[in-house]
Design a protein around this motif. Sequence first.
Motif, PDB file in Angstrom:
ATOM      1  N   MET A  22      11.235   5.984   3.980  1.00 49.51           N
ATOM      2  CA  MET A  22       9.865   5.900   4.493  1.00 49.51           C
ATOM      3  C   MET A  22       9.046   4.889   3.697  1.00 49.51           C
ATOM      4  SD  MET A  22       9.072   9.872   5.440  1.00 49.51           S
ATOM      5  CE  MET A  22       7.383   9.564   5.982  1.00 49.51           C
ATOM      6  N   ASP A  52      10.204   2.139   2.316  1.00 44.40           N
ATOM      7  CA  ASP A  52      10.605   0.804   2.803  1.00 44.40           C
ATOM      8  C   ASP A  52       9.955   0.491   4.144  1.00 44.40           C
ATOM      9  OD1 ASP A  52      12.232   0.485   0.657  1.00 44.40           O
ATOM     10  OD2 ASP A  52      14.136   0.666   1.758  1.00 44.40           O
ATOM     11  N   ILE A  53      10.047   1.447   5.070  1.00 41.16           N
ATOM     12  CA  ILE A  53       9.587   1.179   6.430  1.00 41.16           C
ATOM     13  C   ILE A  53       8.056   1.073   6.467  1.00 41.16           C
ATOM     14  CG2 ILE A  53       9.513   2.086   8.794  1.00 41.16           C
ATOM     15  CD1 ILE A  53      12.303   3.418   8.108  1.00 41.16           C
ATOM     16  N   LEU A  54       7.380   1.989   5.792  1.00 42.45           N
ATOM     17  CA  LEU A  54       5.906   1.923   5.779  1.00 42.45           C
ATOM     18  C   LEU A  54       5.433   0.686   5.024  1.00 42.45           C
ATOM     19  CD1 LEU A  54       5.264   5.724   5.286  1.00 42.45           C
ATOM     20  CD2 LEU A  54       4.574   4.396   7.287  1.00 42.45           C
ATOM     21  N   MET A  86       0.824  -1.191   0.000  1.00 41.49           N
ATOM     22  CA  MET A  86       0.000   0.000   0.000  1.00 41.49           C
ATOM     23  C   MET A  86       0.871   1.258   0.000  1.00 41.49           C
ATOM     24  SD  MET A  86      -2.984   1.100   2.667  1.00 41.49           S
ATOM     25  CE  MET A  86      -2.059   1.972   3.893  1.00 41.49           C
ATOM     26  N   ALA A  87       1.795   1.288   0.926  1.00 40.00           N
ATOM     27  CA  ALA A  87       2.571   2.524   1.090  1.00 40.00           C
ATOM     28  C   ALA A  87       3.524   2.737  -0.072  1.00 40.00           C
ATOM     29  CB  ALA A  87       3.345   2.482   2.392  1.00 40.00           C
ATOM     30  N   TYR A  99       6.969  -2.122   5.060  1.00 37.58           N
ATOM     31  CA  TYR A  99       7.108  -3.198   6.045  1.00 37.58           C
ATOM     32  C   TYR A  99       5.943  -3.175   7.036  1.00 37.58           C
ATOM     33  CZ  TYR A  99       9.040  -5.973   9.852  1.00 37.58           C
ATOM     34  OH  TYR A  99       9.220  -6.915  10.836  1.00 37.58           O
ATOM     35  N   MET A 100       5.512  -1.972   7.431  1.00 32.96           N
ATOM     36  CA  MET A 100       4.420  -1.842   8.401  1.00 32.96           C
ATOM     37  C   MET A 100       3.077  -2.332   7.843  1.00 32.96           C
ATOM     38  SD  MET A 100       5.457   1.826  10.001  1.00 32.96           S
ATOM     39  CE  MET A 100       6.771   1.979  11.232  1.00 32.96           C
ATOM     40  N   ASP A 101       2.966  -2.341   6.520  1.00 34.69           N
ATOM     41  CA  ASP A 101       1.715  -2.823   5.913  1.00 34.69           C
ATOM     42  C   ASP A 101       1.436  -4.281   6.239  1.00 34.69           C
ATOM     43  OD1 ASP A 101       1.018  -0.425   4.823  1.00 34.69           O
ATOM     44  OD2 ASP A 101       1.923  -0.818   2.864  1.00 34.69           O
ATOM     45  N   LYS A 102       2.461  -4.949   6.752  1.00 31.64           N
ATOM     46  CA  LYS A 102       2.327  -6.325   7.235  1.00 31.64           C
ATOM     47  C   LYS A 102       1.134  -6.483   8.192  1.00 31.64           C
ATOM     48  CE  LYS A 102       5.627  -9.423   9.507  1.00 31.64           C
ATOM     49  NZ  LYS A 102       5.708 -10.422   8.434  1.00 31.64           N
ATOM     50  N   LEU A 103       0.838  -5.429   8.941  1.00 28.55           N
ATOM     51  CA  LEU A 103      -0.248  -5.521   9.915  1.00 28.55           C
ATOM     52  C   LEU A 103      -1.598  -5.765   9.252  1.00 28.55           C
ATOM     53  CD1 LEU A 103       0.563  -2.779  12.604  1.00 28.55           C
ATOM     54  CD2 LEU A 103       1.366  -5.126  12.441  1.00 28.55           C
ATOM     55  N   ASN A 104      -1.702  -5.422   7.961  1.00 26.24           N
ATOM     56  CA  ASN A 104      -2.972  -5.642   7.269  1.00 26.24           C
ATOM     57  C   ASN A 104      -3.297  -7.118   7.088  1.00 26.24           C
ATOM     58  OD1 ASN A 104      -3.496  -2.908   7.032  1.00 26.24           O
ATOM     59  ND2 ASN A 104      -2.190  -2.751   5.212  1.00 26.24           N
TER      60      ASN A 104
END
Lengths: 491, 98
Positions: free
Chosen positions: B32, B34-36, B1-2, B38-43
């Motif tokens: 940002m 890359d990091i965001l 997404m990001a 990675y955070m999309d993992k929460l979906n």
Amino acid sequence: MSNSWYEKTALEIRDAVRAKKVSALEVTDSCLKRIEEVDGKLLAFIDVWADAARKQAQAVDAKIAAGKDPGPLAGVPIGVKDVLCTKEGTTTCCSKILKGYRSPFDATVIERLAEAGAVFPGKLNMDEFAMGSSTENSSIQRTRNPWNLDCVPGGSSGGSAAAVAGHECAVALGSDTGGSIRQPAACCGCVGIKPTYGRVSRYGLVAFASSLDQIGPFTKDVTDCALVMNTIFGRDPKDSTSADIPVPDFTKALTPAVKGLRLGLPKEYYTDALGAEMRDKIQAAIKVLESLGAEIVEVSLPHTDYAIATYYIICTAEASANLARFDGVRYGYRAPGVANVDEMYRKTKSEAYGHEVRRRIMLGTYVLSSGYYDAYYLKAQKVRSLIRRDFMDAFKQCDVIVTPTSPTPAFKIGEKTADPLEMYLSDIYTISVNLAGIPGLSMPCGLTASGLPAGLQIMAKPFDEETLLRVAYTYEQKRGFEMGMPAALRG
Amino acid sequence: MAKITKADVEYVAGLAQLTLDEATKERLVGEMGDILGYMDKLNELDTTGIEPTMHVLEMTNVFREDEVTPSLPRDAALMNAPKTDGEYFLVPRILDTE
């Protein structure tokens, strides 16, 4: 009587001082001399308070001479991470934005330790605003690992860990938001505890991520850890999040007995991500406890894989709000030559923050911004509930959880600075403890073939630091080795 | 997404009151992203019906008596200020007056 008082533990020092076998001043002088001798190599201290420390020591000696109780930490030299407010010297979080800042008050932990007879030799290096895992983000200097000067001491409390491991002070204070006490303690081979959230007052701790931050000690052994906990734990009216829960005498928990205690090993932590050598060290430690009658239980923390993403959303969001106060108005750096207040804010922040801090402010601002709040911040707060629930479920089957502190030993200086995500991933085993609010302790469990310390992490139920200490103490008594003097400081 | 663009970086920098040079903007686009990403993992997780953790200790509001206690003396409060008139913090002009 030996003059190498710097090598002694806090317990040995306070017993000797109280028994008048040595004066607090002699201990302080020994410690100051040690700093002079080795800190050129370690670069752990950013400021040494020789005169103030001697005065504090003399005050302890005067109390003893007058027949008064000098306190349970009489004459014990305690180094202070630069994130804690002290009236003495400056408090800068190793950031240019707070260069020269003099706190008008002492943090509650400093007040309590001073009351207990401690002596403060100075301020210790850290990653800027405690953001980092290697202390390389300090705007002042790069601290080195006492076991190998080419390696980082871990972070963000790298100065605290190196100072205790290097015998520059018996104890040091640090702060832990995602592992910033436990990971450097593991890297440098000392004991470090992140207490249950709410155990220690955060008054006077410069806030990074308020729902995760806790203050804790670095010590040479588990007994000293308990001793310091006795003094710094407990409700403080100045911190409304400090828990109103009685503080036991933690030294009473130090009994070498783990028979029947259930040690939980989370299967999600013992994967291929854990290096073979670290795994062997941890398993050997578990064997020691098992041989003494502890029961081994496999547990599951199913949301472990989501902890890093959750953590970096929550901590950057909170950091972006907390760091908004550094705007050049009331204290700290103000950019010169600005036409209006808006330009002052922008130039001040842009000129004074290092890149890691800027990046985290940007990420935190993004995840809180309109349109992304639900997708990132709120989502992470919900996953935090799942992570916390995992722990509460696991603790139905076990009394403590035993894991590595870090997947690898200390890495080389410069090795991970180019890739922020890789640096963040080194926090994999420590951050869940902060998200769940539970206590976690790291202690050495041996040296790798390359001569670097390996760290064993023990986690316990909220407010059950006593069981945690009992397991740690038992292992320390029975592990069959001493860490000794770090390799780079021998001879 | 990001997928972070330079315009996103500039927009967020504005919210955060940061002025970034071109090289830093470019660097943050990559980092940002890359990091965001990675955070999309929460979906991957279904969090329907899960309460967010607002506080790890199930806390209740803390009340106390509204009593006057000593506060920081003015000279101590002002001692670190970049600019004061001895009573107030001084800042550059806030309103444009023409």
